[in-house]
Design a protein around this motif. Structure first.
Motif, short mmCIF file in Angstrom:
data_model
loop_
_atom_site.label_atom_id
_atom_site.label_comp_id
_atom_site.label_asym_id
_atom_site.label_seq_id
_atom_site.Cartn_x
_atom_site.Cartn_y
_atom_site.Cartn_z
N PRO A 72 -3.18 13.59 6.90
CA PRO A 72 -3.55 12.33 6.99
C PRO A 72 -4.75 11.94 6.40
O PRO A 72 -5.01 10.43 6.38
CB PRO A 72 -3.48 12.13 8.33
N LYS A 73 -5.67 12.48 6.01
CA LYS A 73 -6.89 12.34 5.63
C LYS A 73 -7.02 12.73 4.09
O LYS A 73 -6.70 13.70 3.69
CB LYS A 73 -8.16 13.30 6.25
N ALA A 78 -5.97 14.92 -4.24
CA ALA A 78 -4.84 14.75 -3.46
C ALA A 78 -3.91 13.78 -3.91
O ALA A 78 -4.51 12.74 -4.59
CB ALA A 78 -5.14 14.66 -1.85
N VAL A 79 -2.66 13.78 -3.64
CA VAL A 79 -1.69 12.81 -4.08
C VAL A 79 -1.46 11.78 -2.92
O VAL A 79 -0.98 12.40 -1.84
CB VAL A 79 -0.44 13.36 -4.67
N ASP A 136 -5.05 6.38 10.11
CA ASP A 136 -4.37 7.57 9.60
C ASP A 136 -3.66 7.24 8.21
O ASP A 136 -2.86 8.15 7.80
CB ASP A 136 -3.23 7.83 10.60
N TRP A 137 -3.91 6.35 7.56
CA TRP A 137 -3.49 6.21 6.12
C TRP A 137 -2.06 5.90 5.99
O TRP A 137 -1.44 6.25 5.27
CB TRP A 137 -3.93 7.05 5.26
N THR A 138 -1.52 5.48 7.11
CA THR A 138 0.01 5.22 7.17
C THR A 138 0.29 3.87 6.54
O THR A 138 1.37 3.67 6.41
CB THR A 138 0.56 5.44 8.47
N GLU A 139 -0.55 2.83 6.39
CA GLU A 139 -0.44 1.87 5.94
C GLU A 139 -1.70 1.32 4.95
O GLU A 139 -2.86 1.30 5.55
CB GLU A 139 -0.32 0.55 7.18
N PHE A 160 -1.02 12.35 2.50
CA PHE A 160 -1.79 12.94 1.19
C PHE A 160 -1.04 14.44 1.16
O PHE A 160 -0.98 15.10 1.93
CB PHE A 160 -3.05 12.97 1.32
N ILE A 161 -0.84 14.59 -0.01
CA ILE A 161 -0.32 16.09 -0.64
C ILE A 161 -1.54 16.68 -1.11
O ILE A 161 -2.02 16.25 -2.23
CB ILE A 161 0.92 15.91 -1.35
N PHE A 162 -1.65 17.96 -0.89
CA PHE A 162 -3.04 18.83 -1.47
C PHE A 162 -2.43 20.04 -2.37
O PHE A 162 -1.44 20.60 -1.90
CB PHE A 162 -3.91 19.15 -0.37
N ASN A 163 -3.15 20.17 -3.29
CA ASN A 163 -2.59 21.30 -4.46
C ASN A 163 -2.98 22.51 -3.77
O ASN A 163 -3.88 23.38 -4.53
CB ASN A 163 -2.99 21.05 -5.72
#
Length: 208
Positions: A72-73, A78-79, A136-139, A160-163
């Protein structure tokens, strides 16, 4: 002007004062390659982030499960995964290029239409603000077109998706920037307890 618009305007004006014209070491450096235009958000995010995820943008969050770390951070590189919603039924993905503060990031992305922006255009340093009640970056709201003060409607996001593989690395605050630290099981002993306390302090600093 609404309170939300006033807050967004204030955040963006401060960002411009601090970072106008800068692309220093604190910025995530995207892959140096040219893109045929127009290009959609998925192939752009895949090329820039280096993540091997296919399918429409709204499927990325589920596709990343068990393969890439998610959270969430924000972290640079990150994507940010947008859910399917309203007029954006295929979702959207954008790559984080800078963390401004706890409630604002800058992203690089493609195919986000707006006033004066053609479909398929790649845009850099676009402001995204977190408007979720729990931070939490959900909106989020995204900068409209090329305006520094206007933001669009609220969009729901997954996070967020991290590589990197799940449970391997994370980002912590270090002197105003963010560095990667290994996540490994702590060993017993005084040194381990000291390291655990240090990590807890860094995480608290990063969350502020």
């Amino acid at each position: 002007m609404t309170l939300q618009q006033t807050a967004a305007r204030s955040v963006k004006s401060q960002t411009l004062k601090l970072h106008a014209g800068r692309r220093d070491a604190t910025f995530f450096a995207p892959a140096q390659q040219s893109f045929a235009t127009p290009i959609s958000c998925v192939p752009y995010a895949r090329a820039v982030s280096g993540m091997d995820i296919t399918g429409n943008a709204y499927t990325w969050w589920a596709s990343a499960a068990g393969v890439y770390a998610r959270g969430p951070k924000p972290e640079r590189g990150a994507v940010l995964s947008f859910k399917s919603s309203g007029g954006m039924r295929l979702g959207h993905v954008a790559v984080v290029s800078r963390i401004v503060d706890a409630r604002e990031i800058l992203v690089d992305h493609a195919n986000w239409e707006g006033p004066g922006i053609r479909k398929g255009t790649v845009m850099h340093g676009v402001s995204v603000i977190d408007v979720s009640p729990r931070n939490d970056w959900t909106e989020v709201r995204v900068q409209i077109g090329r305006s520094d003060e206007a933001y669009g409607r609220i969009y729901p996001t997954n996070g967020f998706i991290f590589n990197r593989a799940p449970n391997t690395l994370r980002m912590v605050s270090a002197g105003g920037d963010f560095d990667e630290v290994a996540e490994a099981p702590l060993q017993a002993g005084a040194h381990a307890e000291h390291m655990a306390e240090a990590v807890r302090s860094l995480n608290l600093d990063a969350a502020r």
